[in-house]
Scaffold this motif. Structure first.
Motif, PDB file in Angstrom:
ATOM      1  N   MET A 100      17.381 -58.468 -53.179  1.00  0.00           N
ATOM      2  CA  MET A 100      16.168 -57.802 -52.707  1.00  0.00           C
ATOM      3  C   MET A 100      15.646 -56.771 -53.710  1.00  0.00           C
ATOM      4  O   MET A 100      14.669 -56.098 -53.458  1.00  0.00           O
ATOM      5  CB  MET A 100      16.441 -57.117 -51.374  1.00  0.00           C
ATOM      6  N   LEU A 101      16.312 -56.622 -54.844  1.00  0.00           N
ATOM      7  CA  LEU A 101      15.896 -55.619 -55.817  1.00  0.00           C
ATOM      8  C   LEU A 101      14.634 -56.043 -56.572  1.00  0.00           C
ATOM      9  O   LEU A 101      14.517 -57.191 -56.988  1.00  0.00           O
ATOM     10  CB  LEU A 101      17.007 -55.370 -56.828  1.00  0.00           C
ATOM     11  N   THR A 102      13.718 -55.117 -56.756  1.00  0.00           N
ATOM     12  CA  THR A 102      12.568 -55.378 -57.614  1.00  0.00           C
ATOM     13  C   THR A 102      13.016 -55.301 -59.069  1.00  0.00           C
ATOM     14  O   THR A 102      14.104 -54.794 -59.383  1.00  0.00           O
ATOM     15  CB  THR A 102      11.458 -54.343 -57.391  1.00  0.00           C
ATOM     16  N   LEU A 103      12.169 -55.778 -59.952  1.00  0.00           N
ATOM     17  CA  LEU A 103      12.498 -55.724 -61.370  1.00  0.00           C
ATOM     18  C   LEU A 103      12.651 -54.275 -61.831  1.00  0.00           C
ATOM     19  O   LEU A 103      13.527 -53.955 -62.648  1.00  0.00           O
ATOM     20  CB  LEU A 103      11.412 -56.427 -62.188  1.00  0.00           C
ATOM     21  N   THR A 104      11.820 -53.391 -61.320  1.00  0.00           N
ATOM     22  CA  THR A 104      11.932 -51.974 -61.666  1.00  0.00           C
ATOM     23  C   THR A 104      13.284 -51.422 -61.245  1.00  0.00           C
ATOM     24  O   THR A 104      13.931 -50.688 -61.998  1.00  0.00           O
ATOM     25  CB  THR A 104      10.809 -51.169 -60.980  1.00  0.00           C
ATOM     26  N   SER A 105      13.739 -51.787 -60.045  1.00  0.00           N
ATOM     27  CA  SER A 105      15.040 -51.322 -59.567  1.00  0.00           C
ATOM     28  C   SER A 105      16.171 -51.898 -60.406  1.00  0.00           C
ATOM     29  O   SER A 105      17.157 -51.211 -60.697  1.00  0.00           O
ATOM     30  CB  SER A 105      15.222 -51.704 -58.093  1.00  0.00           C
ATOM     31  N   VAL A 106      16.050 -53.162 -60.787  1.00  0.00           N
ATOM     32  CA  VAL A 106      17.067 -53.780 -61.647  1.00  0.00           C
ATOM     33  C   VAL A 106      17.157 -53.022 -62.973  1.00  0.00           C
ATOM     34  O   VAL A 106      18.248 -52.723 -63.470  1.00  0.00           O
ATOM     35  CB  VAL A 106      16.747 -55.270 -61.901  1.00  0.00           C
ATOM     36  N   LYS A 107      16.005 -52.700 -63.536  1.00  0.00           N
ATOM     37  CA  LYS A 107      15.978 -51.965 -64.802  1.00  0.00           C
ATOM     38  C   LYS A 107      16.655 -50.598 -64.656  1.00  0.00           C
ATOM     39  O   LYS A 107      17.505 -50.218 -65.469  1.00  0.00           O
ATOM     40  CB  LYS A 107      14.528 -51.784 -65.262  1.00  0.00           C
ATOM     41  N   LEU A 108      16.296 -49.875 -63.621  1.00  0.00           N
ATOM     42  CA  LEU A 108      16.897 -48.561 -63.390  1.00  0.00           C
ATOM     43  C   LEU A 108      18.393 -48.681 -63.132  1.00  0.00           C
ATOM     44  O   LEU A 108      19.193 -47.877 -63.634  1.00  0.00           O
ATOM     45  CB  LEU A 108      16.212 -47.878 -62.199  1.00  0.00           C
ATOM     46  N   GLY A 109      18.772 -49.686 -62.340  1.00  0.00           N
ATOM     47  CA  GLY A 109      20.177 -49.880 -62.024  1.00  0.00           C
ATOM     48  C   GLY A 109      21.011 -50.213 -63.243  1.00  0.00           C
ATOM     49  O   GLY A 109      22.132 -49.717 -63.407  1.00  0.00           O
ATOM     50  N   LEU A 110      20.491 -51.067 -64.119  1.00  0.00           N
ATOM     51  CA  LEU A 110      21.209 -51.422 -65.338  1.00  0.00           C
ATOM     52  C   LEU A 110      21.346 -50.215 -66.267  1.00  0.00           C
ATOM     53  O   LEU A 110      22.403 -50.006 -66.884  1.00  0.00           O
ATOM     54  CB  LEU A 110      20.489 -52.564 -66.067  1.00  0.00           C
ATOM     55  N   ARG A 111      20.280 -49.426 -66.379  1.00  0.00           N
ATOM     56  CA  ARG A 111      20.364 -48.220 -67.215  1.00  0.00           C
ATOM     57  C   ARG A 111      21.464 -47.287 -66.710  1.00  0.00           C
ATOM     58  O   ARG A 111      22.264 -46.758 -67.481  1.00  0.00           O
ATOM     59  CB  ARG A 111      19.017 -47.484 -67.200  1.00  0.00           C
ATOM     60  N   ASP A 112      21.495 -47.100 -65.405  1.00  0.00           N
ATOM     61  CA  ASP A 112      22.497 -46.219 -64.801  1.00  0.00           C
ATOM     62  C   ASP A 112      23.904 -46.784 -64.996  1.00  0.00           C
ATOM     63  O   ASP A 112      24.840 -46.055 -65.336  1.00  0.00           O
ATOM     64  CB  ASP A 112      22.199 -46.061 -63.309  1.00  0.00           C
ATOM     65  N   LEU A 113      24.041 -48.083 -64.796  1.00  0.00           N
ATOM     66  CA  LEU A 113      25.342 -48.736 -64.905  1.00  0.00           C
ATOM     67  C   LEU A 113      25.899 -48.653 -66.318  1.00  0.00           C
ATOM     68  O   LEU A 113      27.109 -48.457 -66.523  1.00  0.00           O
ATOM     69  CB  LEU A 113      25.213 -50.203 -64.472  1.00  0.00           C
ATOM     70  N   LEU A 114      25.021 -48.787 -67.316  1.00  0.00           N
ATOM     71  CA  LEU A 114      25.462 -48.791 -68.713  1.00  0.00           C
ATOM     72  C   LEU A 114      25.489 -47.398 -69.335  1.00  0.00           C
ATOM     73  O   LEU A 114      25.813 -47.245 -70.510  1.00  0.00           O
ATOM     74  CB  LEU A 114      24.553 -49.713 -69.528  1.00  0.00           C
ATOM     75  N   ASP A 115      25.143 -46.401 -68.538  1.00  0.00           N
ATOM     76  CA  ASP A 115      25.175 -45.020 -69.014  1.00  0.00           C
ATOM     77  C   ASP A 115      26.176 -44.218 -68.179  1.00  0.00           C
ATOM     78  O   ASP A 115      27.359 -44.137 -68.511  1.00  0.00           O
ATOM     79  CB  ASP A 115      23.774 -44.414 -68.930  1.00  0.00           C
ATOM     80  N   LYS A 116      25.730 -43.690 -67.092  1.00  0.00           N
ATOM     81  CA  LYS A 116      26.570 -42.836 -66.252  1.00  0.00           C
ATOM     82  C   LYS A 116      27.812 -43.558 -65.734  1.00  0.00           C
ATOM     83  O   LYS A 116      28.901 -42.975 -65.664  1.00  0.00           O
ATOM     84  CB  LYS A 116      25.735 -42.317 -65.080  1.00  0.00           C
ATOM     85  N   ARG A 117      27.677 -44.834 -65.379  1.00  0.00           N
ATOM     86  CA  ARG A 117      28.772 -45.564 -64.738  1.00  0.00           C
ATOM     87  C   ARG A 117      29.561 -46.461 -65.702  1.00  0.00           C
ATOM     88  O   ARG A 117      30.449 -47.194 -65.277  1.00  0.00           O
ATOM     89  CB  ARG A 117      28.224 -46.401 -63.568  1.00  0.00           C
TER      90      ARG A 117
END
Length: 237
Positions: A1-18
């Motif tokens: 159900m994620l939009t492309l914008t959410s996927v982008k934000l999620g990947l950035r967070d995953l590859l940075d903070k997480r």
């Protein structure tokens, strides 16, 4: 159900903070390069596709605002058109406002393009009909002049949003849809493998799945229920 914008934000967070949590597991270490490739590909897309709310959602919100202001103008004037002892000059002003801005409620069902066109055409009325509009005060402050400004501004924003959407090439929208699907697929496989690894390896933190996917889960929870995301993210409207 994620939009492309959410996927982008999620990947950035995953590859940075997480990222430290991600690479604690063999699954995370294995999928890390794939996630980096997915994010890099998404970031090459036009900003209009990944930089904000989907055009469809923006248009829906603007339409709600436009229709709310329009209905307020209609029903405020309706009071004086129905009031038996209303001042004839007030009634005449209400009739002029009604004819100029919203002759009938059905007008609010017009297409986005028609609403936008009407708003642009009617903008000069804010000056020529200022006296009529200011004749009708609102309970919480302001007058119908403020309502009419909001009505026309929302219509004009619909025009600008439609124009922004037209700037995005169809090929880019198709590519965006494919990248979103691909990224969601990688994330899904990572999650499945991570859950299996956590079960088999007691040395891994029991809450590792939540740590890795916490932000993505939050973004998904924020997606309106029952509404699938536009296939191309923000361009889907």
């Amino acid at each position: 159900m994620l939009t492309l914008t959410s996927v982008k934000l999620g990947l950035r967070d995953l590859l940075d903070k997480r990222r430290p949590d991600l690479v604690l597991s063999k699954a995370g270490t294995y999928y890390e390069p794939q996630l980096e490739e997915q994010l890099a590909a998404i970031e090459t897309l036009p900003p209009a596709l990944t930089g904000g709310a989907p055009h469809a959602a923006t248009l829906d919100a603007l339409n709600d605002t436009h229709d709310g202001f329009g209905a307020a103008i209609y029903f405020t004037t309706e009071v004086y058109l129905r009031l038996p002892d209303a001042n004839p000059q007030t009634v005449a002003a209400a009739e002029r406002i009604r004819a100029a801005f919203i002759p009938q409620m059905a007008d609010l069902g017009a297409s986005y393009a028609v609403q936008a066109e009407r708003a642009i055409e009617r903008k000069p009325l804010l000056v020529s009909m200022k006296a009529d509009l200011e004749r009708f005060p609102l309970a919480d402050g302001g007058t119908l002049l403020d309502t009419a400004k909001g009505f026309l501004e929302a219509g004009e924003q619909i025009h600008l949003t439609l124009s922004d959407r037209a700037d995005v090439p169809k090929a880019a929208r198709k590519q965006a849809a494919q990248l979103r699907s691909s990224a969601v697929g990688v994330l899904g496989r990572l999650r499945d493998d991570l859950v299996r690894e956590i079960k088999k390896n007691p040395a891994l933190p029991r809450d590792l799945e939540a740590k890795v996917f916490g932000y993505l889960d939050t973004l998904e929870e924020m997606q309106p229920s029952g509404k699938a995301p536009p296939p191309g993210g923000p361009s889907g409207g």
